[in-house]
Design a protein around this motif. Sequence first.
Motif, PDB file in Angstrom:
ATOM      1  N   GLY A  77       0.802  -1.126  -0.061  1.00  0.00           N
ATOM      2  CA  GLY A  77      -0.014  -0.047   0.152  1.00  0.00           C
ATOM      3  C   GLY A  77       0.624   1.237   0.124  1.00  0.00           C
ATOM      4  O   GLY A  77       1.833   1.256   0.432  1.00  0.00           O
ATOM      5  N   VAL A  78       0.178   1.950  -1.019  1.00  0.00           N
ATOM      6  CA  VAL A  78       1.462   3.289  -0.705  1.00  0.00           C
ATOM      7  C   VAL A  78       0.370   4.455  -0.589  1.00  0.00           C
ATOM      8  O   VAL A  78      -1.055   4.538  -1.122  1.00  0.00           O
ATOM      9  CB  VAL A  78       1.417   3.828  -2.839  1.00  0.00           C
ATOM     10  N   ILE A  79       0.537   5.838   0.442  1.00  0.00           N
ATOM     11  CA  ILE A  79       0.235   6.604   0.907  1.00  0.00           C
ATOM     12  C   ILE A  79       0.621   8.516   0.336  1.00  0.00           C
ATOM     13  O   ILE A  79       1.576   7.674   1.402  1.00  0.00           O
ATOM     14  CB  ILE A  79      -0.330   6.629   2.001  1.00  0.00           C
ATOM     15  N   SER A  80       0.647   8.915  -0.511  1.00  0.00           N
ATOM     16  CA  SER A  80       1.309  10.010  -0.414  1.00  0.00           C
ATOM     17  C   SER A  80       0.857  11.409  -0.735  1.00  0.00           C
ATOM     18  O   SER A  80      -0.387  11.527  -0.929  1.00  0.00           O
ATOM     19  CB  SER A  80       1.849  10.063  -2.509  1.00  0.00           C
ATOM     20  N   ALA A  81       0.697  12.637  -0.238  1.00  0.00           N
ATOM     21  CA  ALA A  81       0.476  13.218   0.478  1.00  0.00           C
ATOM     22  C   ALA A  81       1.650  14.444  -0.086  1.00  0.00           C
ATOM     23  O   ALA A  81       3.121  14.289   0.293  1.00  0.00           O
ATOM     24  CB  ALA A  81       0.385  13.530   1.948  1.00  0.00           C
ATOM     25  N   SER A  82       0.516  15.737  -0.845  1.00  0.00           N
ATOM     26  CA  SER A  82       1.094  16.911  -1.318  1.00  0.00           C
ATOM     27  C   SER A  82       1.142  18.345  -0.399  1.00  0.00           C
ATOM     28  O   SER A  82      -0.339  18.239  -0.176  1.00  0.00           O
ATOM     29  CB  SER A  82       1.356  17.293  -2.400  1.00  0.00           C
ATOM     30  N   VAL A  83       1.446  18.372   0.805  1.00  0.00           N
ATOM     31  CA  VAL A  83       1.002  19.521   1.473  1.00  0.00           C
ATOM     32  C   VAL A  83       1.747  20.935   1.262  1.00  0.00           C
ATOM     33  O   VAL A  83       2.938  20.996   1.111  1.00  0.00           O
ATOM     34  CB  VAL A  83       1.627  18.663   3.139  1.00  0.00           C
ATOM     35  N   THR A  84       0.526  21.700   1.241  1.00  0.00           N
ATOM     36  CA  THR A  84       0.961  23.210   1.193  1.00  0.00           C
ATOM     37  C   THR A  84       0.677  24.133   2.138  1.00  0.00           C
ATOM     38  O   THR A  84      -0.690  23.988   2.621  1.00  0.00           O
ATOM     39  CB  THR A  84       1.076  23.988  -0.885  1.00  0.00           C
ATOM     40  N   ALA A  85       1.948  24.945   3.122  1.00  0.00           N
ATOM     41  CA  ALA A  85       1.126  26.062   3.671  1.00  0.00           C
ATOM     42  C   ALA A  85       2.292  27.166   3.986  1.00  0.00           C
ATOM     43  O   ALA A  85       2.582  27.087   3.446  1.00  0.00           O
ATOM     44  CB  ALA A  85       0.883  25.007   4.992  1.00  0.00           C
ATOM     45  N   MET A  86       1.439  28.357   3.445  1.00  0.00           N
ATOM     46  CA  MET A  86       1.573  29.249   3.510  1.00  0.00           C
ATOM     47  C   MET A  86       2.866  29.287   2.090  1.00  0.00           C
ATOM     48  O   MET A  86       2.930  28.702   1.296  1.00  0.00           O
ATOM     49  CB  MET A  86       2.108  30.255   4.751  1.00  0.00           C
ATOM     50  N   ARG A  87       4.242  29.697   2.329  1.00  0.00           N
ATOM     51  CA  ARG A  87       5.177  29.315   1.425  1.00  0.00           C
ATOM     52  C   ARG A  87       6.269  28.334   1.236  1.00  0.00           C
ATOM     53  O   ARG A  87       7.475  27.934   0.705  1.00  0.00           O
ATOM     54  CB  ARG A  87       6.084  30.696   1.670  1.00  0.00           C
ATOM     55  N   SER A  88       5.929  27.382   2.521  1.00  0.00           N
ATOM     56  CA  SER A  88       6.723  26.469   2.506  1.00  0.00           C
ATOM     57  C   SER A  88       5.620  24.699   1.651  1.00  0.00           C
ATOM     58  O   SER A  88       4.578  24.984   1.402  1.00  0.00           O
ATOM     59  CB  SER A  88       6.545  25.886   4.180  1.00  0.00           C
ATOM     60  N   HIS A  89       6.544  23.770   1.423  1.00  0.00           N
ATOM     61  CA  HIS A  89       5.864  22.710   0.555  1.00  0.00           C
ATOM     62  C   HIS A  89       6.583  21.402   0.419  1.00  0.00           C
ATOM     63  O   HIS A  89       7.762  21.664   1.513  1.00  0.00           O
ATOM     64  CB  HIS A  89       5.916  22.649  -1.024  1.00  0.00           C
ATOM     65  N   GLY A  90       5.581  21.022   1.243  1.00  0.00           N
ATOM     66  CA  GLY A  90       6.008  19.173   0.975  1.00  0.00           C
ATOM     67  C   GLY A  90       5.736  18.027   0.538  1.00  0.00           C
ATOM     68  O   GLY A  90       4.893  18.075   0.213  1.00  0.00           O
ATOM     69  N   GLU A  91       6.250  17.093   0.548  1.00  0.00           N
ATOM     70  CA  GLU A  91       5.842  15.504   0.150  1.00  0.00           C
ATOM     71  C   GLU A  91       6.256  14.511   0.980  1.00  0.00           C
ATOM     72  O   GLU A  91       7.128  14.519   1.697  1.00  0.00           O
ATOM     73  CB  GLU A  91       6.645  14.936  -1.360  1.00  0.00           C
ATOM     74  N   LEU A  92       4.936  13.934   1.230  1.00  0.00           N
ATOM     75  CA  LEU A  92       5.184  12.371   2.230  1.00  0.00           C
ATOM     76  C   LEU A  92       4.870  11.300   1.600  1.00  0.00           C
ATOM     77  O   LEU A  92       3.980  11.782   0.976  1.00  0.00           O
ATOM     78  CB  LEU A  92       4.238  13.409   3.248  1.00  0.00           C
ATOM     79  N   GLN A  93       4.950  10.425   1.922  1.00  0.00           N
ATOM     80  CA  GLN A  93       5.226   9.300   1.058  1.00  0.00           C
ATOM     81  C   GLN A  93       5.570   7.861   2.554  1.00  0.00           C
ATOM     82  O   GLN A  93       5.993   7.843   2.730  1.00  0.00           O
ATOM     83  CB  GLN A  93       5.769   8.693  -0.198  1.00  0.00           C
ATOM     84  N   THR A  94       3.848   7.001   2.416  1.00  0.00           N
ATOM     85  CA  THR A  94       4.528   5.581   3.413  1.00  0.00           C
ATOM     86  C   THR A  94       3.711   4.738   2.277  1.00  0.00           C
ATOM     87  O   THR A  94       3.047   4.670   1.535  1.00  0.00           O
ATOM     88  CB  THR A  94       3.359   6.122   4.540  1.00  0.00           C
ATOM     89  N   TRP A  95       4.762   3.478   2.951  1.00  0.00           N
ATOM     90  CA  TRP A  95       4.812   2.624   1.964  1.00  0.00           C
ATOM     91  C   TRP A  95       4.279   1.691   3.386  1.00  0.00           C
ATOM     92  O   TRP A  95       5.232   1.047   4.209  1.00  0.00           O
ATOM     93  CB  TRP A  95       5.837   1.970   1.302  1.00  0.00           C
ATOM     94  N   PHE A  96       3.373   0.664   3.023  1.00  0.00           N
ATOM     95  CA  PHE A  96       2.344   0.328   4.420  1.00  0.00           C
ATOM     96  C   PHE A  96       2.507  -1.717   3.535  1.00  0.00           C
ATOM     97  O   PHE A  96       1.822  -1.853   2.716  1.00  0.00           O
ATOM     98  CB  PHE A  96       1.959   0.426   5.098  1.00  0.00           C
ATOM     99  N   ASP A  97       2.187  -2.321   4.608  1.00  0.00           N
ATOM    100  CA  ASP A  97       1.508  -3.710   4.265  1.00  0.00           C
ATOM    101  C   ASP A  97       0.599  -3.921   4.399  1.00  0.00           C
ATOM    102  O   ASP A  97      -0.137  -3.788   5.672  1.00  0.00           O
ATOM    103  CB  ASP A  97       3.182  -4.587   5.249  1.00  0.00           C
ATOM    104  N   PRO A  98      -0.616  -4.134   3.701  1.00  0.00           N
ATOM    105  CA  PRO A  98      -1.213  -4.262   3.785  1.00  0.00           C
ATOM    106  C   PRO A  98      -1.831  -5.513   4.395  1.00  0.00           C
ATOM    107  O   PRO A  98      -3.041  -5.318   5.300  1.00  0.00           O
ATOM    108  CB  PRO A  98      -2.221  -4.205   2.186  1.00  0.00           C
TER     109      PRO A  98
END
Length: 298
Positions: A77-98
């Motif tokens: 399983g893969v969860i990907s997140a793109s987060v933008t807060a004011m002038r900052s930006h981040g990418e998060l990913q989690t790989w997990f065993d279903p």
Amino acid sequence: MHLAMKTVVALLIMIAAAAGHADPATCWDELVFEAGNDWATASSTLHFGQTDAMATKLDLTGAPSKGRLMPQGASIGVISASVTAMRSHGELQTWFDPVSGAALQSRRIGSGRDSRMKTHRFLQTGVWRERRTPDASTQTTAPETWPLRSAAQLSYPPDVKREPVITPLMLLSRASALALRTKPGKLDYVVLTDTQLYRVVLESRPDTVMQANVQLEPGANGAGIHGERTVRRVDVRPHLLGEAPEEEPFSLMELEGETALMIDRETGLPLQIQGRWMRVGTVTVPLTRARLRSGCRP
């Protein structure tokens, strides 16, 4: 996985679905949360999917070969997140065993003045953590090429036995599954932030009503979730594990400390998340758009 084991897993999934406890995220493709005013805005876009276990390279070069958590089935399983807060930006990913429900690897990339990449490879008794930041020669290259600044194995405290360790992003589907139960209830999970572990308690409350305005895709003629909805609030309460002082606050989608999710009782969608954001104080971030998988009904 042997045929007998696959059969058992499939049977357990069918039993869970019949009891109304199946993972709601199996129907989620994309969730978009947005909030803001004239001077501050924030948005989070989450993608949910699966990838082939054999084709996915999870092992970091420096991670110890012994004790690495591996998927028990044919998919990850893969969860990907793109987060933008004011002038900052981040990418998060989690790989997990279903199958086991445990996190296998996570990665966070921050851009801007505080560019960095943090990667965690989960082990049986701890986690291997690597941190990379760019220098003048690698500022415009891929984060994987940035110089390695630190690499170390973080051992779990004695409080953690053989429970699966997860990441904050994985709490969304668990909160939704809890809210879809017939009666309010409580569950807890061991969650890794960056360098510290928390025991996070999810507790659902009695049903209430709220206004929602969510665009659903695929859909036509303005299909969506609008107006009054029956929801169940799920409180998210983190408690630091171990004897070390707290070095970083627990956060879920950039909201720190205790948070709350408002889960739609009909669809299981998280219609709203509430928590502390930076110096702004307590904020409410609504779900504005959701894309469901083919064959899933809202």
